[in-house]
Design an enzyme around this catalytic site. Sequence first.
Site, PDB file in Angstrom:
ATOM      1  N   HIS A  33     -10.234  -5.412  -3.228  1.00 45.85           N
ATOM      2  CA  HIS A  33      -8.924  -5.737  -2.668  1.00 45.85           C
ATOM      3  C   HIS A  33      -9.069  -6.076  -1.205  1.00 45.85           C
ATOM      4  O   HIS A  33      -9.945  -5.558  -0.516  1.00 45.85           O
ATOM      5  CB  HIS A  33      -7.933  -4.580  -2.841  1.00 45.85           C
ATOM      6  CG  HIS A  33      -8.467  -3.250  -2.417  1.00 45.85           C
ATOM      7  ND1 HIS A  33      -9.346  -2.513  -3.168  1.00 45.85           N
ATOM      8  CD2 HIS A  33      -8.250  -2.524  -1.287  1.00 45.85           C
ATOM      9  CE1 HIS A  33      -9.643  -1.389  -2.545  1.00 45.85           C
ATOM     10  NE2 HIS A  33      -8.997  -1.374  -1.396  1.00 45.85           N
ATOM     11  N   ASP A  63       0.850  -1.188   0.000  1.00 49.72           N
ATOM     12  CA  ASP A  63       0.000   0.000   0.000  1.00 49.72           C
ATOM     13  C   ASP A  63       0.892   1.247   0.000  1.00 49.72           C
ATOM     14  O   ASP A  63       1.892   1.311   0.716  1.00 49.72           O
ATOM     15  CB  ASP A  63      -0.914  -0.001   1.239  1.00 49.72           C
ATOM     16  CG  ASP A  63      -2.050   0.987   1.092  1.00 49.72           C
ATOM     17  OD1 ASP A  63      -3.209   0.549   0.985  1.00 49.72           O
ATOM     18  OD2 ASP A  63      -1.784   2.218   1.064  1.00 49.72           O
TER      19      ASP A  63
END
Length: 115
Positions: free
Chosen positions: A99, A29
């Site tokens: 996700h 991320d």
Amino acid sequence: MPTLFEKIIAGDLPATVLYRDPRVVAFLDIRPAAPVHILIVPTKPIPTANDIADDDESLIGHMFIVARDLARQQGIAESGYRLVINCNAHGGQEVYHLHVHLLGGRPLGPMAARA
Ligand code: AMP
């Protein structure tokens, strides 16, 4: 318009990819919320959890197998971690390509604030 994650999957946007197979890509991320913060993303662009089809059952299971293996690889399997899927506005979803967030590496505290 392709989503950000479709661009990452296609290699058109840089990302630190930790795992890739024909069904799933996992990458760091860009704004980590924990020492370990990995996104596990299906290569098939499913916008939200609401759009998961019955036929996606094995794909969704596979995403969790990949998350389990990444947790082991990152050394957080025993200390613990959190798997999160945000859906739509109240879920705080920012990128409309399904996700799973894999978060760990520190105590994460309560799952969500109690109002
Ligand atoms: P969500 O709120 O569940 O849709 O989460 C979207 C996540 O994608 C957020 O944690 C963002 O920090 C992350 N993100 C956005 N753009 C990128 C990017 N280019 N590369 C990696 N992660 C990203």
